[in-house]
Scaffold this motif. Structure first.
Motif, short mmCIF file in Angstrom:
data_model
loop_
_atom_site.label_atom_id
_atom_site.label_comp_id
_atom_site.label_asym_id
_atom_site.label_seq_id
_atom_site.Cartn_x
_atom_site.Cartn_y
_atom_site.Cartn_z
N CYS A 1 0.84 -1.18 0.00
CA CYS A 1 0.00 0.00 0.00
C CYS A 1 0.88 1.24 0.00
O CYS A 1 1.93 1.25 0.65
CB CYS A 1 -0.92 0.00 1.23
SG CYS A 1 -2.01 1.45 1.34
N ASN B 1 -9.00 2.16 -0.96
CA ASN B 1 -8.23 2.08 -2.19
C ASN B 1 -8.80 3.00 -3.27
O ASN B 1 -10.01 3.13 -3.41
CB ASN B 1 -8.20 0.64 -2.73
CG ASN B 1 -7.59 -0.33 -1.74
OD1 ASN B 1 -6.93 0.07 -0.79
ND2 ASN B 1 -7.82 -1.61 -1.97
N SER C 1 -2.19 -1.45 -3.49
CA SER C 1 -3.22 -0.50 -3.10
C SER C 1 -2.64 0.92 -3.13
O SER C 1 -1.56 1.17 -2.60
CB SER C 1 -3.73 -0.83 -1.70
OG SER C 1 -4.67 0.14 -1.27
#
Length: 231
Positions: free
Chosen positions: A78, A135, A101
């Motif tokens: 992420c 996201n 993400s």
């Protein structure tokens, strides 16, 4: 007079699971020249092992970063959508990772005091592995390429229009009224006359009319009046 009944509510204890959503996750703090990664791995006994490392933003180094994540068996990452800095990182990890993400910075409550890159990367990792991130929609590669080309074309058209308006203003300030006799001053006839203007050479009426296409509907007199500034 009735007495109000005293009601007693029984509150059931709420059990909050401390088990993270992801056992292998990595948070990335991306900058223009480097990135800082923080990966956390949940071991079989419930302990967490933290790995931190920095990588430059070059293609070769991004490949090393990808291999580093694969060696850790960490395929869920992420990062923040910081400017365009996340683009090469996303492109390098997209096919090799299970999930990449990308989150809007306003959706990540990063450390406010004593802020540094490692703390930001760890905070992103903690939020992500506990399912507390939102996201952003990232389309597939073909759609991203089409978007980039469309936006680039839009910028070119806008720049062309802006330059066209500058040209009209320049003509108006010098007493040239080409836009009144030609429907498009970027057309063939107006372009040829414009070249005469920027050549700084004296030209006759016949030379001006030689630049005008035979299908032009404006009269010779109007065209010459509109081009008097050339002399």
């Amino acid at each position: 007079m009735r007495r109000a009944k005293s009601s007693t509510k029984t509150h059931r204890p709420v059990t909050v699971s401390q088990k993270p959503v992801l056992t292998h996750a990595c948070g990335i703090d991306v900058h223009s020249k480097f990135l800082v990664a923080c990966a956390k791995i949940v071991n079989a006994d419930g302990t967490i092992t933290k790995y931190e490392k920095s990588f430059p933003i070059f293609n070769e180094d991004l490949e090393q970063f990808k291999d580093w994540l694969i060696d850790l068996d960490c395929t869920n990452v992420c990062m923040e959508s910081t400017s365009v800095y996340w683009h090469p990182v996303f492109n390098a990890l997209e096919r090799a990772m299970q999930e990449v993400s990308v989150c809007n910075p306003k959706w990540l409550s990063l450390v406010k005091n004593e802020k540094d890159d490692r703390k930001d990367a760890e905070r992103i990792c903690d939020l992500y592995r506990n399912g507390m991130t939102r996201n952003s929609y990232i389309p597939e590669q073909n759609i991203r390429n089409l978007r980039e080309m469309s936006r680039m074309r839009k910028n070119y058209v806008q720049n062309r229009t802006a330059e066209h308006n500058v040209l009209l203003a320049c003509f108006a300030s010098h007493g040239l009224k080409l836009d009144t006799v030609f429907s498009d001053i970027r057309g063939s006839s107006a372009t040829k006359i414009t070249n005469l203007i920027i050549s700084n050479e004296d030209c006759t009426d016949d030379q001006i009319m030689a630049c005008v296409h035979r299908k032009c509907k404006s009269s010779r007199e109007d065209i010459l009046k509109a081009c008097r500034g050339i002399k």
